[in-house]
Scaffold this motif. Sequence first.
Motif, PDB file in Angstrom:
ATOM      1  N   SER A  55       0.843  -1.191   0.000  1.00 46.95           N
ATOM      2  CA  SER A  55       0.000   0.000   0.000  1.00 46.95           C
ATOM      3  C   SER A  55       0.878   1.240   0.000  1.00 46.95           C
ATOM      4  CB  SER A  55      -0.891  -0.015   1.249  1.00 46.95           C
ATOM      5  OG  SER A  55      -1.538   1.215   1.419  1.00 46.95           O
ATOM      6  N   ASP A  56       0.295   2.366  -0.392  1.00 48.75           N
ATOM      7  CA  ASP A  56       0.991   3.653  -0.314  1.00 48.75           C
ATOM      8  C   ASP A  56       0.979   4.205   1.112  1.00 48.75           C
ATOM      9  OD1 ASP A  56       1.524   3.573  -3.032  1.00 48.75           O
ATOM     10  OD2 ASP A  56      -0.261   4.732  -3.567  1.00 48.75           O
ATOM     11  N   GLU A  57       0.171   3.602   1.985  1.00 51.18           N
ATOM     12  CA  GLU A  57       0.089   4.047   3.379  1.00 51.18           C
ATOM     13  C   GLU A  57       1.373   3.670   4.130  1.00 51.18           C
ATOM     14  OE1 GLU A  57      -2.266   5.774   4.893  1.00 51.18           O
ATOM     15  OE2 GLU A  57      -3.690   5.780   3.243  1.00 51.18           O
ATOM     16  N   ASP A  58       1.620   4.329   5.242  1.00 50.30           N
ATOM     17  CA  ASP A  58       2.742   3.963   6.105  1.00 50.30           C
ATOM     18  C   ASP A  58       2.531   2.545   6.629  1.00 50.30           C
ATOM     19  OD1 ASP A  58       3.902   6.442   5.781  1.00 50.30           O
ATOM     20  OD2 ASP A  58       3.042   7.267   7.627  1.00 50.30           O
ATOM     21  N   GLU A  59       3.616   1.906   7.000  1.00 45.63           N
ATOM     22  CA  GLU A  59       3.547   0.547   7.530  1.00 45.63           C
ATOM     23  C   GLU A  59       2.667   0.493   8.782  1.00 45.63           C
ATOM     24  OE1 GLU A  59       6.510  -2.842   9.394  1.00 45.63           O
ATOM     25  OE2 GLU A  59       7.354  -1.208   8.221  1.00 45.63           O
ATOM     26  N   GLY A  60       1.818  -0.528   8.848  1.00 48.05           N
ATOM     27  CA  GLY A  60       0.988  -0.740  10.030  1.00 48.05           C
ATOM     28  C   GLY A  60      -0.344  -0.012  10.018  1.00 48.05           C
ATOM     29  N   ILE A  61      -0.663   0.682   8.919  1.00 43.13           N
ATOM     30  CA  ILE A  61      -1.921   1.432   8.830  1.00 43.13           C
ATOM     31  C   ILE A  61      -3.006   0.556   8.198  1.00 43.13           C
ATOM     32  CG2 ILE A  61      -3.070   3.464   7.842  1.00 43.13           C
ATOM     33  CD1 ILE A  61      -1.049   4.103  10.077  1.00 43.13           C
ATOM     34  N   VAL A  83      -3.750  -4.514   6.237  1.00 41.85           N
ATOM     35  CA  VAL A  83      -2.839  -3.554   6.843  1.00 41.85           C
ATOM     36  C   VAL A  83      -1.613  -3.390   5.940  1.00 41.85           C
ATOM     37  CG1 VAL A  83      -1.452  -3.065   8.883  1.00 41.85           C
ATOM     38  CG2 VAL A  83      -3.625  -4.259   9.137  1.00 41.85           C
ATOM     39  N   SER A  84      -1.182  -2.156   5.758  1.00 44.92           N
ATOM     40  CA  SER A  84      -0.023  -1.887   4.900  1.00 44.92           C
ATOM     41  C   SER A  84       1.244  -2.445   5.530  1.00 44.92           C
ATOM     42  CB  SER A  84       0.117  -0.385   4.659  1.00 44.92           C
ATOM     43  OG  SER A  84       0.331   0.302   5.866  1.00 44.92           O
ATOM     44  N   ASN A  85       2.107  -3.013   4.654  1.00 45.30           N
ATOM     45  CA  ASN A  85       3.381  -3.548   5.168  1.00 45.30           C
ATOM     46  C   ASN A  85       4.565  -2.766   4.659  1.00 45.30           C
ATOM     47  OD1 ASN A  85       3.630  -4.477   2.512  1.00 45.30           O
ATOM     48  ND2 ASN A  85       3.389  -6.618   3.077  1.00 45.30           N
TER      49      ASN A  85
END
Length: 85
Positions: A55-61, A83-85
Amino acid sequence: LKKGDTITLVISKGPQLEEFPVPFFVGQPIDKVREQLKGPWPLTCTDADIEWVDSDEDEGIITWQSIDGGATAKEGDTIKFKVSN
């Protein structure tokens, strides 16, 4: 108890589980949300209920939740997350 005595049975449907609106968890850190699930939001989420995704999200989001925010759930229902990794 003798033959012919009357027995009265009471059958329960089980414990009455509280219903509540599910919060919007998308965009929040999974660690924070899992802590909240132990307290104010009585939903079940095991390690197997979390899928780690690119994902483009920060890790853990959290990027997705299986029960939509605002939907009604019952105490003990299982919620799954991506969840983003």
